[in-house]
Write a protein that holds these residues in place. Structure first.
Motif, PDB file in Angstrom:
ATOM      1  N   ALA A  32       8.434  -6.618   0.584  1.00  0.00           N
ATOM      2  CA  ALA A  32       7.578  -7.871   1.112  1.00  0.00           C
ATOM      3  C   ALA A  32       7.118  -8.006  -0.119  1.00  0.00           C
ATOM      4  O   ALA A  32       5.968  -9.054   0.076  1.00  0.00           O
ATOM      5  CB  ALA A  32       6.785  -6.936   1.767  1.00  0.00           C
ATOM      6  N   ALA A  33       6.634  -7.257  -1.279  1.00  0.00           N
ATOM      7  CA  ALA A  33       6.120  -7.845  -2.463  1.00  0.00           C
ATOM      8  C   ALA A  33       7.340  -8.352  -3.035  1.00  0.00           C
ATOM      9  O   ALA A  33       6.998  -9.070  -4.224  1.00  0.00           O
ATOM     10  CB  ALA A  33       5.783  -6.471  -3.072  1.00  0.00           C
ATOM     11  N   ASP A  34       7.862  -8.407  -2.960  1.00  0.00           N
ATOM     12  CA  ASP A  34       9.429  -9.410  -3.359  1.00  0.00           C
ATOM     13  C   ASP A  34       9.033  -9.085  -5.031  1.00  0.00           C
ATOM     14  O   ASP A  34       9.184  -9.336  -6.087  1.00  0.00           O
ATOM     15  CB  ASP A  34       8.799 -10.846  -3.739  1.00  0.00           C
ATOM     16  N   ALA A  35       9.178  -7.567  -5.010  1.00  0.00           N
ATOM     17  CA  ALA A  35       9.785  -6.456  -5.999  1.00  0.00           C
ATOM     18  C   ALA A  35      10.810  -6.649  -7.002  1.00  0.00           C
ATOM     19  O   ALA A  35      11.980  -6.496  -6.026  1.00  0.00           O
ATOM     20  CB  ALA A  35       8.772  -4.973  -5.911  1.00  0.00           C
ATOM     21  N   ASN A  55      -7.186  -1.090  -9.641  1.00  0.00           N
ATOM     22  CA  ASN A  55      -7.708  -2.687  -9.705  1.00  0.00           C
ATOM     23  C   ASN A  55      -6.573  -3.676 -10.503  1.00  0.00           C
ATOM     24  O   ASN A  55      -6.714  -5.091 -10.583  1.00  0.00           O
ATOM     25  CB  ASN A  55      -8.931  -2.099 -11.507  1.00  0.00           C
ATOM     26  N   LYS A  56      -5.498  -3.415 -11.296  1.00  0.00           N
ATOM     27  CA  LYS A  56      -5.158  -4.212 -11.893  1.00  0.00           C
ATOM     28  C   LYS A  56      -3.661  -4.631 -10.896  1.00  0.00           C
ATOM     29  O   LYS A  56      -2.977  -5.676 -11.242  1.00  0.00           O
ATOM     30  CB  LYS A  56      -4.226  -3.950 -13.150  1.00  0.00           C
ATOM     31  N   ALA A  57      -3.681  -3.506  -9.585  1.00  0.00           N
ATOM     32  CA  ALA A  57      -2.379  -4.010  -9.006  1.00  0.00           C
ATOM     33  C   ALA A  57      -2.689  -4.996  -7.584  1.00  0.00           C
ATOM     34  O   ALA A  57      -3.737  -5.376  -6.946  1.00  0.00           O
ATOM     35  CB  ALA A  57      -2.209  -2.603  -8.240  1.00  0.00           C
ATOM     36  N   LEU A  58      -1.572  -5.870  -7.584  1.00  0.00           N
ATOM     37  CA  LEU A  58      -1.706  -6.638  -5.997  1.00  0.00           C
ATOM     38  C   LEU A  58      -1.153  -5.823  -5.227  1.00  0.00           C
ATOM     39  O   LEU A  58      -0.468  -5.201  -4.806  1.00  0.00           O
ATOM     40  CB  LEU A  58      -0.146  -7.132  -6.012  1.00  0.00           C
ATOM     41  N   VAL A  59      -2.500  -5.810  -3.948  1.00  0.00           N
ATOM     42  CA  VAL A  59      -2.464  -4.332  -2.881  1.00  0.00           C
ATOM     43  C   VAL A  59      -2.230  -5.304  -1.427  1.00  0.00           C
ATOM     44  O   VAL A  59      -2.849  -6.822  -1.599  1.00  0.00           O
ATOM     45  CB  VAL A  59      -3.972  -3.777  -2.467  1.00  0.00           C
ATOM     46  N   LEU A  60      -0.986  -4.989  -0.689  1.00  0.00           N
ATOM     47  CA  LEU A  60      -1.471  -5.752   0.778  1.00  0.00           C
ATOM     48  C   LEU A  60      -1.296  -5.055   1.569  1.00  0.00           C
ATOM     49  O   LEU A  60      -0.925  -3.587   1.738  1.00  0.00           O
ATOM     50  CB  LEU A  60       0.670  -5.924   0.756  1.00  0.00           C
ATOM     51  N   GLY A  61      -1.594  -5.700   2.333  1.00  0.00           N
ATOM     52  CA  GLY A  61      -2.431  -5.476   3.761  1.00  0.00           C
ATOM     53  C   GLY A  61      -0.816  -5.361   4.869  1.00  0.00           C
ATOM     54  O   GLY A  61      -0.615  -3.895   4.353  1.00  0.00           O
ATOM     55  N   ASN A  62      -0.522  -5.803   5.216  1.00  0.00           N
ATOM     56  CA  ASN A  62       0.527  -5.653   6.779  1.00  0.00           C
ATOM     57  C   ASN A  62       1.645  -6.105   6.255  1.00  0.00           C
ATOM     58  O   ASN A  62       1.712  -6.964   5.865  1.00  0.00           O
ATOM     59  CB  ASN A  62       0.168  -6.185   7.950  1.00  0.00           C
ATOM     60  N   VAL A  63       2.307  -4.993   5.993  1.00  0.00           N
ATOM     61  CA  VAL A  63       3.675  -4.866   5.257  1.00  0.00           C
ATOM     62  C   VAL A  63       4.546  -4.950   6.294  1.00  0.00           C
ATOM     63  O   VAL A  63       4.610  -3.325   7.257  1.00  0.00           O
ATOM     64  CB  VAL A  63       3.776  -3.965   4.113  1.00  0.00           C
ATOM     65  N   PRO A  64       5.781  -5.550   6.381  1.00  0.00           N
ATOM     66  CA  PRO A  64       6.560  -5.539   8.204  1.00  0.00           C
ATOM     67  C   PRO A  64       7.989  -4.499   8.132  1.00  0.00           C
ATOM     68  O   PRO A  64       8.411  -4.113   6.313  1.00  0.00           O
ATOM     69  CB  PRO A  64       6.489  -7.051   8.533  1.00  0.00           C
ATOM     70  N   LYS A  65       8.370  -4.344   8.970  1.00  0.00           N
ATOM     71  CA  LYS A  65       8.979  -3.171   8.593  1.00  0.00           C
ATOM     72  C   LYS A  65      10.144  -4.005   8.374  1.00  0.00           C
ATOM     73  O   LYS A  65      10.602  -4.619   8.931  1.00  0.00           O
ATOM     74  CB  LYS A  65       9.969  -1.719   9.914  1.00  0.00           C
ATOM     75  N   SER A  66      11.389  -3.775   6.807  1.00  0.00           N
ATOM     76  CA  SER A  66      12.002  -4.487   7.148  1.00  0.00           C
ATOM     77  C   SER A  66      13.298  -3.695   6.528  1.00  0.00           C
ATOM     78  O   SER A  66      14.509  -3.907   6.718  1.00  0.00           O
ATOM     79  CB  SER A  66      12.216  -4.668   5.566  1.00  0.00           C
ATOM     80  N   PHE A  67      13.895  -2.390   6.630  1.00  0.00           N
ATOM     81  CA  PHE A  67      14.458  -1.024   6.229  1.00  0.00           C
ATOM     82  C   PHE A  67      14.488  -0.695   6.856  1.00  0.00           C
ATOM     83  O   PHE A  67      13.068   0.398   6.034  1.00  0.00           O
ATOM     84  CB  PHE A  67      15.311  -1.026   4.375  1.00  0.00           C
ATOM     85  N   SER A  68      15.758   0.366   7.232  1.00  0.00           N
ATOM     86  CA  SER A  68      15.875   2.221   7.805  1.00  0.00           C
ATOM     87  C   SER A  68      16.397   2.572   6.725  1.00  0.00           C
ATOM     88  O   SER A  68      17.009   2.425   6.134  1.00  0.00           O
ATOM     89  CB  SER A  68      16.229   2.280   9.141  1.00  0.00           C
ATOM     90  N   LEU A  69      15.183   4.035   6.934  1.00  0.00           N
ATOM     91  CA  LEU A  69      16.294   5.069   5.883  1.00  0.00           C
ATOM     92  C   LEU A  69      16.145   6.522   6.562  1.00  0.00           C
ATOM     93  O   LEU A  69      14.996   7.360   6.685  1.00  0.00           O
ATOM     94  CB  LEU A  69      15.283   5.438   4.685  1.00  0.00           C
ATOM     95  N   PRO A  70      17.459   6.372   6.888  1.00  0.00           N
ATOM     96  CA  PRO A  70      17.569   7.759   8.483  1.00  0.00           C
ATOM     97  C   PRO A  70      17.718   8.944   7.129  1.00  0.00           C
ATOM     98  O   PRO A  70      17.066   9.698   7.816  1.00  0.00           O
ATOM     99  CB  PRO A  70      19.217   7.123   9.042  1.00  0.00           C
ATOM    100  N   ARG A  71      17.475   8.614   6.169  1.00  0.00           N
ATOM    101  CA  ARG A  71      17.708   9.951   5.546  1.00  0.00           C
ATOM    102  C   ARG A  71      16.321  10.611   5.520  1.00  0.00           C
ATOM    103  O   ARG A  71      16.121  12.058   5.166  1.00  0.00           O
ATOM    104  CB  ARG A  71      18.731   9.515   4.232  1.00  0.00           C
ATOM    105  N   ASP A  72      15.568   9.812   5.185  1.00  0.00           N
ATOM    106  CA  ASP A  72      14.136  10.063   4.755  1.00  0.00           C
ATOM    107  C   ASP A  72      13.195   8.748   4.823  1.00  0.00           C
ATOM    108  O   ASP A  72      12.553   8.381   4.560  1.00  0.00           O
ATOM    109  CB  ASP A  72      13.666  10.447   3.248  1.00  0.00           C
ATOM    110  N   PRO A  73      12.851   8.717   7.056  1.00  0.00           N
ATOM    111  CA  PRO A  73      11.497   7.821   6.899  1.00  0.00           C
ATOM    112  C   PRO A  73      10.341   7.727   6.231  1.00  0.00           C
ATOM    113  O   PRO A  73       9.902   6.357   6.243  1.00  0.00           O
ATOM    114  CB  PRO A  73      11.532   8.092   8.319  1.00  0.00           C
TER     115      PRO A  73
END
Length: 164
Positions: free
Chosen positions: A109-112, A80-98
């Motif tokens: 995307a959230a500029d966290a 309830n207190k969170a900022l919930v984002l809908g469509n989040v674009p793919k920005s970075f690949s993690l080959p070690r653990d997708p």
């Protein structure tokens, strides 16, 4: 106690450890959301993953406190207190653990300011500039820190006390 403008993404394990145990760093991270100290950022598929994990019989056996009243209230309060984002674009690949890519993409995307994780092997390595992935990540996203729960609590303490 308030640190305005601090946006944070917690991975699924932080939620699991936070609701499954009391008094640990992950629980204190969730408390920061409840107290309004930080702005939690979520995405709908992460909510589904968290719900799924916390309902698994093996998790409930290992972490019986997940069923406790305060733990049951903690997640809806965080949502309830969170900022919930809908469509989040793919920005970075993690080959070690997708499987961890959605959390990184959400943080971007959230500029966290922080992505808090217990996943030392697959995520915190992105803060090491001596690795090719880490160097690229730090160059592209200099304002995003990936830390574990104790490290995050220390960062918040420094901000509150204005320690560099």
């Amino acid at each position: 106690m308030s640190v305005p403008g601090i946006r944070v993404v917690y991975d699924c394990v932080v939620f699991l450890q936070g609701v499954g145990r009391r008094g640990n760093a992950a629980r204190k991270c969730l408390d920061l959301v409840d107290e309004g100290v930080v702005q939690l950022c979520l995405r709908s598929d992460a909510l589904a993953e968290i719900d799924d994990v916390l309902r698994r019989p093996e998790i409930l056996r290992k972490f019986p406190l997940v069923r406790s009243e305060d733990s049951q209230l903690l997640l809806p309060t965080a949502r309830n207190k969170a900022l919930v984002l809908g469509n989040v674009p793919k920005s970075f690949s993690l080959p070690r653990d997708p499987d961890d890519e959605p959390y990184v993409d959400l943080a971007i995307a959230a500029d966290a300011n922080y992505l808090v994780t217990r996943n030392d092997r697959h995520l915190t390595y992105l803060m090491r500039q001596e690795t090719p992935e880490g160097a690229e990540f730090c160059r592209r996203f200099p304002n995003l820190k990936i830390v574990d729960p104790p490290g995050f609590l220390e960062e918040i303490r420094k901000v509150e006390l204005k320690i560099p």
